[in-house]
Scaffold this motif. Structure first.
Motif, PDB file in Angstrom:
ATOM      1  N   ALA A 118       0.811  -1.211   0.000  1.00 32.38           N
ATOM      2  CA  ALA A 118       0.000   0.000   0.000  1.00 32.38           C
ATOM      3  C   ALA A 118       0.846   1.263   0.000  1.00 32.38           C
ATOM      4  CB  ALA A 118      -0.934   0.002   1.211  1.00 32.38           C
ATOM      5  N   GLU A 126      -0.233   4.361  -2.322  1.00 34.84           N
ATOM      6  CA  GLU A 126      -1.329   5.135  -1.730  1.00 34.84           C
ATOM      7  C   GLU A 126      -0.814   5.984  -0.574  1.00 34.84           C
ATOM      8  OE1 GLU A 126      -5.357   4.652   0.982  1.00 34.84           O
ATOM      9  OE2 GLU A 126      -4.061   2.918   0.584  1.00 34.84           O
ATOM     10  N   SER A 141      -1.803   4.579   4.800  1.00 39.15           N
ATOM     11  CA  SER A 141      -2.731   3.873   3.924  1.00 39.15           C
ATOM     12  C   SER A 141      -4.038   3.620   4.668  1.00 39.15           C
ATOM     13  CB  SER A 141      -2.127   2.539   3.485  1.00 39.15           C
ATOM     14  OG  SER A 141      -3.118   1.702   2.922  1.00 39.15           O
ATOM     15  N   ASP A 197      -5.786   0.918   4.099  1.00 36.15           N
ATOM     16  CA  ASP A 197      -6.002  -0.523   3.990  1.00 36.15           C
ATOM     17  C   ASP A 197      -5.790  -1.219   5.331  1.00 36.15           C
ATOM     18  OD1 ASP A 197      -6.214  -3.159   3.276  1.00 36.15           O
ATOM     19  OD2 ASP A 197      -4.466  -3.178   1.959  1.00 36.15           O
ATOM     20  N   GLN A 219      -2.953  -3.749   6.347  1.00 34.05           N
ATOM     21  CA  GLN A 219      -1.655  -3.341   6.849  1.00 34.05           C
ATOM     22  C   GLN A 219      -1.444  -3.806   8.297  1.00 34.05           C
ATOM     23  OE1 GLN A 219       1.116  -1.138   5.513  1.00 34.05           O
ATOM     24  NE2 GLN A 219       0.274  -2.261   3.764  1.00 34.05           N
TER      25      GLN A 219
END
Length: 274
Positions: A206, A209, A258, A260, A263
């Protein structure tokens, strides 16, 4: 040494709760949120109150709350309430900030922010007594950490706080930590100040991003410097952990840029394998 996670600007409830749930179920010690006014981030005290109700174990931290932008009595009540309703899991990471647009919108003079914070800290501890503004915090006050690197700001740790959040360039971090420890001892404070080191870390799945988000937050040209220093490999992450341990840090906060939540799992796996 404990390891926590920092979240940048996630205003999506489902995503935030996924981050919090995974972190709370694992070995991470803290979830931290940054504070800005003129930026698309969720307000940290409100957001941490949501996360307090969605978690059981993990600590919740502002990193750092820009106190001069806030009215002191209300801040005292909000912080004490969050401390109590989280079961004492709240850490008030606090600082002065430096973005002109934040101060312009708040109607606060940027040039007086340090003096304002000094007054606020005295008032906060008076208000936390519970005699004027209630409820009182569970242990007299929430844990207070100062995000600082300039001399006047570092002096606040021994005067008002429980410890330091050391972020920014690694080359000056040892001297900052040493200064805080020296000032702590000179002030006659018992024990040692709590030292929390912050680094930016997003694993490569990630990282693109994350760098985009860093640039959006910091802007030109500083954003490119921060993005270039983002830790994005397992080797870099493990080296940062070793460096923080060598510095005698009590905790390392891995600020993840990020959105996400995978992670959380990926970073945990790297730490476990290292």
């Amino acid at each position: 040494m404990k390891i926590g996670l920092g979240l940048p600007a996630i205003a999506d409830r489902a995503v935030l709760l996924e981050w919090a749930g995974r972190a709370d179920a694992g070995s991470f010690s803290t979830l931290a949120l940054l504070d800005r006014l003129v930026y698309d981030n969720p307000e940290p005290l409100v957001t941490l109150s949501v996360l307090a109700g969605a978690t059981e174990r993990i600590r919740l931290q502002t990193e750092v709350l820009l106190a001069p932008l806030r009215e002191t009595p209300l801040l005292a009540k909000q912080a004490a309430t969050l401390d109590r309703l989280s079961g004492g899991r709240f850490t008030l990471g606090i600082g002065v900030g430096g973005r002109e647009d934040d101060f312009a919108v708040a109607g606060v003079d940027l040039a007086t922010r340090g003096r304002r914070l000094d007054r606020q800290m005295t008032e906060l501890f008076q208000l936390w007594s519970g005699k004027v503004v209630g409820p009182a915090p569970l242990e007299g006050s929430p844990e207070v950490l100062f995000g600082a690197f300039r001399p006047a700001a570092l002096a606040r740790v021994a005067k008002f706080g429980h410890g330091l959040i050391a972020a920014g360039a690694a080359q000056w971090r040892p001297r900052v930590i040493e200064t805080v420890r020296e000032q702590w001892q000179a002030a006659g404070r018992p024990g040692q100040p709590r030292i929390v080191i912050q680094v930016n870390a997003t694993l490569r799945t990630a990282a693109d991003e994350a760098r985009t988000n860093v640039l959006a937050y910091y802007g030109e040209p500083y954003g490119h410097q921060v993005a270039a220093g983002l830790l994005d490999t397992p080797e870099q992450l493990l080296a940062a952990i070793a460096d923080a341990e060598h510095a005698g840090a009590d905790e390392l906060i891995l600020y993840n840029w990020s959105t996400d939540p995978n992670q959380v799992t990926e970073i945990a796996a790297v730490i476990a394998a290292g």
